[in-house]
Design a protein around this motif. Sequence first.
Motif, PDB file in Angstrom:
ATOM      1  N   MET A   1       7.298   2.919   8.310  1.00 49.74           N
ATOM      2  CA  MET A   1       6.874   1.711   7.603  1.00 49.74           C
ATOM      3  C   MET A   1       5.539   1.948   6.915  1.00 49.74           C
ATOM      4  SD  MET A   1       7.530  -1.654   9.806  1.00 49.74           S
ATOM      5  CE  MET A   1       9.066  -2.489   9.669  1.00 49.74           C
ATOM      6  N   GLY A   2       4.663   2.647   7.609  1.00 46.21           N
ATOM      7  CA  GLY A   2       3.343   2.941   7.032  1.00 46.21           C
ATOM      8  C   GLY A   2       3.455   3.715   5.734  1.00 46.21           C
ATOM      9  N   GLU A   3       4.380   4.674   5.715  1.00 45.58           N
ATOM     10  CA  GLU A   3       4.572   5.465   4.482  1.00 45.58           C
ATOM     11  C   GLU A   3       5.060   4.550   3.359  1.00 45.58           C
ATOM     12  OE1 GLU A   3       4.009   8.755   4.254  1.00 45.58           O
ATOM     13  OE2 GLU A   3       3.624   9.146   6.388  1.00 45.58           O
ATOM     14  N   ALA A   4       6.051   3.705   3.696  1.00 43.80           N
ATOM     15  CA  ALA A   4       6.605   2.795   2.684  1.00 43.80           C
ATOM     16  C   ALA A   4       5.534   1.803   2.220  1.00 43.80           C
ATOM     17  CB  ALA A   4       7.799   2.039   3.260  1.00 43.80           C
ATOM     18  N   ALA A   5       4.683   1.430   3.169  1.00 51.46           N
ATOM     19  CA  ALA A   5       3.636   0.447   2.860  1.00 51.46           C
ATOM     20  C   ALA A   5       2.698   0.993   1.792  1.00 51.46           C
ATOM     21  CB  ALA A   5       2.856   0.121   4.134  1.00 51.46           C
ATOM     22  N   LYS A   6       2.262   2.211   1.993  1.00 51.98           N
ATOM     23  CA  LYS A   6       1.332   2.798   1.025  1.00 51.98           C
ATOM     24  C   LYS A   6       1.982   2.895  -0.354  1.00 51.98           C
ATOM     25  CE  LYS A   6      -1.890   6.369   0.045  1.00 51.98           C
ATOM     26  NZ  LYS A   6      -2.728   7.464   0.483  1.00 51.98           N
ATOM     27  N   GLU A   7       3.232   3.302  -0.366  1.00 51.83           N
ATOM     28  CA  GLU A   7       3.935   3.460  -1.636  1.00 51.83           C
ATOM     29  C   GLU A   7       4.110   2.109  -2.347  1.00 51.83           C
ATOM     30  OE1 GLU A   7       4.236   6.076  -3.102  1.00 51.83           O
ATOM     31  OE2 GLU A   7       5.793   5.766  -4.608  1.00 51.83           O
ATOM     32  N   HIS A   8       4.379   1.073  -1.569  1.00 51.54           N
ATOM     33  CA  HIS A   8       4.540  -0.272  -2.152  1.00 51.54           C
ATOM     34  C   HIS A   8       3.233  -0.713  -2.832  1.00 51.54           C
ATOM     35  CE1 HIS A   8       6.046  -4.297  -2.667  1.00 51.54           C
ATOM     36  NE2 HIS A   8       5.179  -4.831  -1.837  1.00 51.54           N
ATOM     37  N   ILE A   9       2.127  -0.445  -2.176  1.00 49.68           N
ATOM     38  CA  ILE A   9       0.837  -0.824  -2.764  1.00 49.68           C
ATOM     39  C   ILE A   9       0.538   0.069  -3.966  1.00 49.68           C
ATOM     40  CG2 ILE A   9      -1.663  -1.029  -2.344  1.00 49.68           C
ATOM     41  CD1 ILE A   9       0.159  -3.138  -0.907  1.00 49.68           C
ATOM     42  N   ARG A  10       0.828   1.349  -3.826  1.00 46.58           N
ATOM     43  CA  ARG A  10       0.546   2.273  -4.936  1.00 46.58           C
ATOM     44  C   ARG A  10       1.303   1.852  -6.200  1.00 46.58           C
ATOM     45  NH1 ARG A  10       1.875   6.730  -7.521  1.00 46.58           N
ATOM     46  NH2 ARG A  10       4.013   6.753  -6.742  1.00 46.58           N
ATOM     47  N   LYS A  11       2.539   1.431  -6.002  1.00 47.06           N
ATOM     48  CA  LYS A  11       3.366   1.079  -7.167  1.00 47.06           C
ATOM     49  C   LYS A  11       2.992  -0.278  -7.757  1.00 47.06           C
ATOM     50  CE  LYS A  11       7.533   3.678  -7.170  1.00 47.06           C
ATOM     51  NZ  LYS A  11       8.453   4.072  -6.112  1.00 47.06           N
ATOM     52  N   ASN A  12       2.502  -1.178  -6.939  1.00 42.69           N
ATOM     53  CA  ASN A  12       2.383  -2.567  -7.418  1.00 42.69           C
ATOM     54  C   ASN A  12       0.999  -3.193  -7.391  1.00 42.69           C
ATOM     55  OD1 ASN A  12       5.341  -3.220  -7.785  1.00 42.69           O
ATOM     56  ND2 ASN A  12       5.314  -2.513  -5.666  1.00 42.69           N
TER      57      ASN A  12
ATOM     58  N   GLY B   1       0.168 -15.100  -0.784  1.00 44.16           N
ATOM     59  CA  GLY B   1       0.613 -13.840  -1.392  1.00 44.16           C
ATOM     60  C   GLY B   1       1.097 -12.815  -0.379  1.00 44.16           C
ATOM     61  N   ILE B   2       1.103 -13.175   0.917  1.00 44.89           N
ATOM     62  CA  ILE B   2       1.480 -12.180   1.933  1.00 44.89           C
ATOM     63  C   ILE B   2       2.932 -11.695   1.759  1.00 44.89           C
ATOM     64  CG2 ILE B   2       1.737 -11.753   4.432  1.00 44.89           C
ATOM     65  CD1 ILE B   2      -0.756 -13.421   4.903  1.00 44.89           C
ATOM     66  N   PRO B   3       3.912 -12.598   1.508  1.00 43.10           N
ATOM     67  CA  PRO B   3       5.288 -12.108   1.349  1.00 43.10           C
ATOM     68  C   PRO B   3       5.496 -11.184   0.144  1.00 43.10           C
ATOM     69  CG  PRO B   3       5.214 -14.531   1.323  1.00 43.10           C
ATOM     70  CD  PRO B   3       3.818 -14.066   1.516  1.00 43.10           C
ATOM     71  N   LEU B   4       4.580 -11.203  -0.814  1.00 42.60           N
ATOM     72  CA  LEU B   4       4.724 -10.249  -1.929  1.00 42.60           C
ATOM     73  C   LEU B   4       4.381  -8.839  -1.465  1.00 42.60           C
ATOM     74  CD1 LEU B   4       2.918 -12.209  -4.782  1.00 42.60           C
ATOM     75  CD2 LEU B   4       5.371 -11.922  -4.459  1.00 42.60           C
ATOM     76  N   GLN B   5       3.542  -8.777  -0.430  1.00 42.56           N
ATOM     77  CA  GLN B   5       3.046  -7.477   0.007  1.00 42.56           C
ATOM     78  C   GLN B   5       3.841  -6.935   1.189  1.00 42.56           C
ATOM     79  OE1 GLN B   5      -1.420  -7.536   0.030  1.00 42.56           O
ATOM     80  NE2 GLN B   5      -1.076  -9.721  -0.237  1.00 42.56           N
ATOM     81  N   ILE B   6       4.242  -7.853   2.074  1.00 39.28           N
ATOM     82  CA  ILE B   6       5.056  -7.421   3.208  1.00 39.28           C
ATOM     83  C   ILE B   6       6.518  -7.561   2.830  1.00 39.28           C
ATOM     84  CG2 ILE B   6       5.708  -7.872   5.599  1.00 39.28           C
ATOM     85  CD1 ILE B   6       2.897  -8.772   6.161  1.00 39.28           C
ATOM     86  N   VAL B   7       7.165  -6.429   2.651  1.00 43.56           N
ATOM     87  CA  VAL B   7       8.606  -6.448   2.414  1.00 43.56           C
ATOM     88  C   VAL B   7       9.216  -6.388   3.811  1.00 43.56           C
ATOM     89  CG1 VAL B   7      10.539  -5.282   1.316  1.00 43.56           C
ATOM     90  CG2 VAL B   7       8.258  -5.183   0.261  1.00 43.56           C
ATOM     91  N   GLU B   8       9.906  -7.474   4.173  1.00 45.40           N
ATOM     92  CA  GLU B   8      10.377  -7.637   5.547  1.00 45.40           C
ATOM     93  C   GLU B   8      11.124  -6.402   6.069  1.00 45.40           C
ATOM     94  OE1 GLU B   8       9.694  -9.894   7.622  1.00 45.40           O
ATOM     95  OE2 GLU B   8      11.252  -9.794   9.149  1.00 45.40           O
ATOM     96  N   GLY B   9      10.628  -5.874   7.169  1.00 48.90           N
ATOM     97  CA  GLY B   9      11.298  -4.729   7.792  1.00 48.90           C
ATOM     98  C   GLY B   9      11.058  -3.409   7.073  1.00 48.90           C
ATOM     99  N   VAL B  10      10.345  -3.433   5.972  1.00 49.06           N
ATOM    100  CA  VAL B  10      10.111  -2.205   5.203  1.00 49.06           C
ATOM    101  C   VAL B  10       8.630  -1.809   5.251  1.00 49.06           C
ATOM    102  CG1 VAL B  10      10.289  -1.091   2.936  1.00 49.06           C
ATOM    103  CG2 VAL B  10      12.044  -2.719   3.673  1.00 49.06           C
ATOM    104  N   THR B  11       7.761  -2.783   4.928  1.00 46.72           N
ATOM    105  CA  THR B  11       6.329  -2.471   4.983  1.00 46.72           C
ATOM    106  C   THR B  11       5.650  -3.232   6.128  1.00 46.72           C
ATOM    107  OG1 THR B  11       5.610  -4.245   3.484  1.00 46.72           O
ATOM    108  CG2 THR B  11       6.310  -2.190   2.468  1.00 46.72           C
ATOM    109  N   GLY B  12       6.413  -4.043   6.831  1.00 42.67           N
ATOM    110  CA  GLY B  12       5.856  -4.827   7.934  1.00 42.67           C
ATOM    111  C   GLY B  12       6.802  -5.960   8.261  1.00 42.67           C
ATOM    112  N   TYR B  13       6.281  -6.983   8.926  1.00 43.58           N
ATOM    113  CA  TYR B  13       7.124  -8.131   9.286  1.00 43.58           C
ATOM    114  C   TYR B  13       6.405  -9.430   8.966  1.00 43.58           C
ATOM    115  CZ  TYR B  13       9.980  -4.853  11.950  1.00 43.58           C
ATOM    116  OH  TYR B  13      10.793  -3.812  12.322  1.00 43.58           O
ATOM    117  N   LEU B  14       7.187 -10.405   8.508  1.00 39.57           N
ATOM    118  CA  LEU B  14       6.644 -11.748   8.274  1.00 39.57           C
ATOM    119  C   LEU B  14       6.942 -12.584   9.505  1.00 39.57           C
ATOM    120  CD1 LEU B  14       7.901 -12.144   4.629  1.00 39.57           C
ATOM    121  CD2 LEU B  14       5.518 -11.941   5.349  1.00 39.57           C
TER     122      LEU B  14
END
Length: 405
Positions: free
Chosen positions: A367-378, A330-343
């Motif tokens: 990236m950290g800001e985007a990361a939190k928002e990605h988790i908050r939304k999904n 499930g890691i690629p669902l959470q890490i959006v490449e270059g946006v919330t981190g890197y695969l």
Amino acid sequence: MRGIADYKGIAEQGDLRAIEAMAEKLKGRTMLHVNSTAEGGGVAELLQRIVPLLKDLGLDVRWEVMKGTKPFFEVTKAVHNSLQGKGVHITKEMWDEYEAVNRENAERIRPDADFVVIHDPQPALFIDYKKRGVWLWRCHIDISGPDRVTWYFLKNIVERYDGSIFSVSNFAQSVSIPQFMMQPSIDPLADKNIELSEEEVRRVFERHNVPTDKPILLQVSRFDPFKDPLGVIEAYRLVKKYHDCRLVLAGGTATDDPEGERVLKEVLDKAGADPDIHILLLPPFSDKEVNALQRGSTIVLQKSTREGFGLVVAEALWKKKPVIGGDVGGIPLQIVEGVTGYLVHSVEGAAYRIRQLLMNPDVAKRMGEAAKEHIRKNFLVTRNIRNYLAIWLSMEHRDEKVIYI
Ligand code: UDP
């Protein structure tokens, strides 16, 4: 007790509105969850979080736990391994034990509700005792490459349900009943994720003798070969040639897991006398410690070579940490490449991305800001509540085979 209103201002507003609207329609109706453990493990943890919230919404919710014999749990462990492709043969006697324990439990629990959710294979045969209502089989494990014989046995049971729920589409099997995808989630109000003061974070690092004088790379995970802690040390060493930093590897101390002990020993050997590698053995229920470690780190790694969903990734992203993770489970669902981190797919790849983030703290911050928002939304627990209510209602309009919500 915590209620859904406590998530206002944290969770997605649309989720909260949808939850309220759907709960209004379902008020007073009955829901039953059955699983096989009251505590320990992701399924119990999730139910501990969502059941009180569903009750708070006015639903009449019951959570029942199976009582099994030792042989029964040996059988279900074998079934579990076999479904994950570890060629274990399940004998007729084993299936008989499985059937007998399911019967005893169903007679005790009396599974009667408008909406019944049966978690994982252990209580799957409860379907024999269905009288009414909508019944869902909720699969939390990866059954994409199972032992065929075991799967066909289980499939015959599962296809008698009204629908099924899988965590990640890559983990699923094709079945003739409606299939829903529902990813695991984290609770922003749990000890593991709640906001901490800088002082609280500092104290945890101090207690573990980890100075915060240099950037800190962190991986939190069981000492398991698939979490690749040795690869993390190798990546750290490549980075260390160019950037002074520390590595923290934090994991549990499960002494009943001989493989864990072996991996821990290999990790300690590989770390050697490097004073900038900190191996922390955390006792169970160290939620606030994990929280503080994640909050106090610069970059979080999850360099798995095989993974379930990888909840620890969501936990770190929620704390505004860019995560460098293996491209598995499930890691690629959470890490959006270059946006919330890197695969990444190798030690060298991990080292390259770590260096890139250490050299560009502004990028890491964005990236950290985007990361939190990605988790908050999904990936917040409120999304799971929304999913359950939506599945319940949609089952009353069963027109599509796969429904993504
Ligand atoms: N965890 C913990 N202490 C440890 C190691 C892990 O509390 O020493 C937690 C971690 O924060 C996460 C969970 O255990 O919540 C691990 O879940 P994940 O899905 O990442 O991996 P699993 O161990 O289930 O393969």
